[in-house]
Design an enzyme around this catalytic site. Structure first.
Site, mmCIF file in Angstrom:
data_model
loop_
_atom_site.group_PDB
_atom_site.id
_atom_site.type_symbol
_atom_site.label_atom_id
_atom_site.label_comp_id
_atom_site.label_asym_id
_atom_site.label_seq_id
_atom_site.Cartn_x
_atom_site.Cartn_y
_atom_site.Cartn_z
ATOM 1 N N TYR A 169 0.819 -1.206 0.000
ATOM 2 C CA TYR A 169 0.000 0.000 0.000
ATOM 3 C C TYR A 169 0.854 1.258 0.000
ATOM 4 O O TYR A 169 2.084 1.190 0.175
ATOM 5 C CB TYR A 169 -0.961 0.006 1.202
ATOM 6 C CG TYR A 169 -0.331 0.386 2.542
ATOM 7 C CD1 TYR A 169 0.502 -0.486 3.227
ATOM 8 C CD2 TYR A 169 -0.576 1.629 3.116
ATOM 9 C CE1 TYR A 169 1.062 -0.140 4.448
ATOM 10 C CE2 TYR A 169 -0.025 1.988 4.342
ATOM 11 C CZ TYR A 169 0.794 1.106 5.001
ATOM 12 O OH TYR A 169 1.354 1.452 6.210
ATOM 13 N N ARG A 215 8.038 4.347 -4.717
ATOM 14 C CA ARG A 215 8.061 3.380 -3.611
ATOM 15 C C ARG A 215 7.013 2.290 -3.822
ATOM 16 O O ARG A 215 7.276 1.114 -3.538
ATOM 17 C CB ARG A 215 7.847 4.098 -2.269
ATOM 18 C CG ARG A 215 8.053 3.174 -1.067
ATOM 19 C CD ARG A 215 8.031 3.915 0.251
ATOM 20 N NE ARG A 215 6.735 4.520 0.524
ATOM 21 C CZ ARG A 215 6.468 5.291 1.573
ATOM 22 N NH1 ARG A 215 7.428 5.576 2.454
ATOM 23 N NH2 ARG A 215 5.275 5.805 1.754
ATOM 24 N N ARG A 264 -7.873 -20.437 -1.697
ATOM 25 C CA ARG A 264 -6.833 -20.273 -0.676
ATOM 26 C C ARG A 264 -5.750 -21.338 -0.782
ATOM 27 O O ARG A 264 -5.994 -22.528 -0.585
ATOM 28 C CB ARG A 264 -7.449 -20.310 0.726
ATOM 29 C CG ARG A 264 -6.409 -19.992 1.804
ATOM 30 C CD ARG A 264 -6.968 -20.028 3.215
ATOM 31 N NE ARG A 264 -5.919 -19.669 4.169
ATOM 32 C CZ ARG A 264 -4.985 -20.509 4.615
ATOM 33 N NH1 ARG A 264 -4.960 -21.758 4.182
ATOM 34 N NH2 ARG A 264 -4.063 -20.092 5.466
ATOM 35 N N HIS A 293 -1.165 -21.188 -0.403
ATOM 36 C CA HIS A 293 -0.103 -20.223 -0.162
ATOM 37 C C HIS A 293 0.654 -19.800 -1.423
ATOM 38 O O HIS A 293 0.999 -18.643 -1.589
ATOM 39 C CB HIS A 293 0.891 -20.754 0.875
ATOM 40 C CG HIS A 293 0.340 -20.775 2.266
ATOM 41 N ND1 HIS A 293 -0.749 -21.548 2.623
ATOM 42 C CD2 HIS A 293 0.705 -20.125 3.380
ATOM 43 C CE1 HIS A 293 -1.024 -21.365 3.900
ATOM 44 N NE2 HIS A 293 -0.151 -20.506 4.389
ATOM 45 N N LYS A 321 6.425 -1.725 1.961
ATOM 46 C CA LYS A 321 5.205 -1.187 2.593
ATOM 47 C C LYS A 321 4.062 -2.187 2.411
ATOM 48 O O LYS A 321 3.157 -1.999 1.597
ATOM 49 C CB LYS A 321 4.877 0.183 1.990
ATOM 50 C CG LYS A 321 4.043 1.065 2.921
ATOM 51 C CD LYS A 321 4.146 2.521 2.536
ATOM 52 C CE LYS A 321 3.155 3.417 3.256
ATOM 53 N NZ LYS A 321 3.189 3.385 4.710
ATOM 54 N N GLU A 337 12.126 3.073 14.472
ATOM 55 C CA GLU A 337 11.100 3.962 13.924
ATOM 56 C C GLU A 337 9.827 3.769 14.727
ATOM 57 O O GLU A 337 9.775 2.936 15.639
ATOM 58 C CB GLU A 337 10.858 3.667 12.438
ATOM 59 C CG GLU A 337 10.311 2.282 12.167
ATOM 60 C CD GLU A 337 9.947 2.046 10.695
ATOM 61 O OE1 GLU A 337 9.720 3.015 9.953
ATOM 62 O OE2 GLU A 337 9.856 0.869 10.308
ATOM 63 N N LEU A 380 10.870 1.490 7.301
ATOM 64 C CA LEU A 380 10.263 1.938 6.053
ATOM 65 C C LEU A 380 11.002 3.207 5.608
ATOM 66 O O LEU A 380 11.187 4.123 6.418
ATOM 67 C CB LEU A 380 8.778 2.257 6.268
ATOM 68 C CG LEU A 380 8.098 2.614 4.951
ATOM 69 C CD1 LEU A 380 7.743 1.347 4.193
ATOM 70 C CD2 LEU A 380 6.879 3.467 5.166
HETATM 71 N N1 PDD Z 1 2.717 5.055 7.555
HETATM 72 N N2 PDD Z 1 7.398 3.913 9.163
HETATM 73 C C1 PDD Z 1 6.261 3.179 9.138
HETATM 74 C C2 PDD Z 1 6.277 1.832 9.762
HETATM 75 C C3 PDD Z 1 5.101 3.702 8.530
HETATM 76 O O1 PDD Z 1 3.983 2.955 8.487
HETATM 77 C C4 PDD Z 1 5.134 5.009 7.971
HETATM 78 C C5 PDD Z 1 3.943 5.623 7.302
HETATM 79 C C6 PDD Z 1 6.334 5.736 8.030
HETATM 80 C C7 PDD Z 1 6.459 7.111 7.428
HETATM 81 O O2 PDD Z 1 6.498 7.039 6.025
HETATM 82 P P1 PDD Z 1 5.984 8.240 5.116
HETATM 83 O O3 PDD Z 1 6.718 9.449 5.539
HETATM 84 O O4 PDD Z 1 6.323 7.821 3.741
HETATM 85 O O5 PDD Z 1 4.488 8.373 5.352
HETATM 86 C C8 PDD Z 1 7.443 5.148 8.621
HETATM 87 C C9 PDD Z 1 1.521 5.541 6.876
HETATM 88 C C10 PDD Z 1 1.312 7.000 7.029
HETATM 89 C C11 PDD Z 1 0.345 4.697 7.296
HETATM 90 O O6 PDD Z 1 0.551 3.506 7.505
HETATM 91 O O7 PDD Z 1 -0.766 5.208 7.393
#
Ligand code: PDD
Length: 282
Positions: A34, A53, A101, A103, A148, A180, A204
């Site tokens: 996503y 990304r 379903r 894997h 992501k 993070e 991320l």
């Molecule tokens: N999340 N680290 C993680 C684990 C995240 O899920 C996110 C963002 C970030 C920051 O990334 P960015 O600056 O590209 O938004 C760092 C989004 C906002 C979400 O899951 O809603």
């Protein structure tokens, strides 16, 4: 409530009209990726890096990118056009599609593409004036946090434990290093220098993180992309968290201990002000 414009497999429709099979691999396996793209004043912010990304996430999990860059841009623009909101969060999700379903990857299945344009909520004044609280949690995620992916259960559990501790965000610690947040990147100011974890497989690679590094460059501020020992959180002059949903927030407590003098710091304010201007440049 205003209607939320959405997009599902080549069709635009209101969110309530979207129907997805329970056999979708996103639902069954969390098999998808996503993006969340902020829109300020009806203009997508950092759209290109978000699409780059997204393409990388798809490639890493071996889902064929269903659209070209230009087509993705068109989908985001159309959703913005269909919304009445000024500031938006455009969410895009691509899963491996619908299949019995099993894997292993299904054959001849096309990805499911879903997107929606939600209101991007303003940051509460109190969070800007007073900063937010952080709570440290053990990082229980997998080893590919650079992708992501939609499986966010460890992030969800981390965030919930922070909320239950009265904090706004959880900071993930692995092997003694603070990496993070559950949905944000982390910056530490220490002895006048700024530190953030490098772009490796444990975090991320945040788009906001890159913008903040760029703005720190404008300020002539020295920055280090290096691992941050957990105890630095308690010794920091300032802590910040950054994300597309929240921009840059100052954190003023960590596990209930005050950060610096307990108020948002001077450098945070300078970067925050620059970020407010940068937001409208797209
Ligand atoms: N999340 N680290 C993680 C684990 C995240 O899920 C996110 C963002 C970030 C920051 O990334 P960015 O600056 O590209 O938004 C760092 C989004 C906002 C979400 O899951 O809603």
């Amino acid at each position: 409530m205003a209607e939320i414009p959405a997009f599902l497999n080549d069709e635009y429709m209101p969110l309530e009209a979207c129907q997805i099979s329970p056999l979708d691999r996103g639902f069954i396996f969390g098999d998808g990726v996503y993006e969340l793209i902020p829109v300020y004043d009806r203009k997508a912010f950092c759209l290109q890096p978000h699409l780059v990304r997204l393409a990388r996430s798809l490639e890493q999990v071996h889902i064929q990118n269903p659209y070209t860059h230009k087509q993705w841009e068109g989908i985001v623009e159309n959703l913005i056009r269909q919304s009445n909101c000024i500031d938006l969060a455009v969410y895009i999700q691509v899963t491996r599609g619908i299949a019995p379903r099993d894997h292993g990857f299904p054959e001849n299945t096309s990805p499911t593409v879903f997107a929606m344009a939600n209101l991007l909520a303003d940051i509460a004044d109190e969070q800007l004036q007073k900063g937010v609280a952080l709570n440290i949690v053990k990082d229980t995620r997998w080893q590919r946090c650079d992708i992501k992916v939609i499986d966010l259960l460890p992030n969800v559990l981390a965030k919930q434990s922070a909320l239950q501790a009265g904090a706004a965000e959880a900071i993930m610690v692995r092997d003694g290093f603070a990496l993070e947040g559950s949905s944000s990147n982390l910056f530490v100011v220490r002895d006048g220098e700024v530190f953030t974890h490098p772009k490796d497989s444990l975090i991320l690679p945040g788009i906001t993180r890159d913008v903040i590094l760029e703005l720190l460059g404008v300020l002539g501020q020295k920055c280090h992309e290096q691992a941050i020992p957990e105890n630095w959180l308690y010794e920091a002059d300032e802590l910040w968290i950054t994300s597309s949903a929240k921009g840059i927030l100052a954190a003023t407590t960590v596990n209930q201990c005050p950060v610096g003098n307990g108020a948002p710091g001077k450098l945070w304010k300078d970067v925050y002000d620059l970020y407010q201007q940068r937001k409208f440049l797209g």
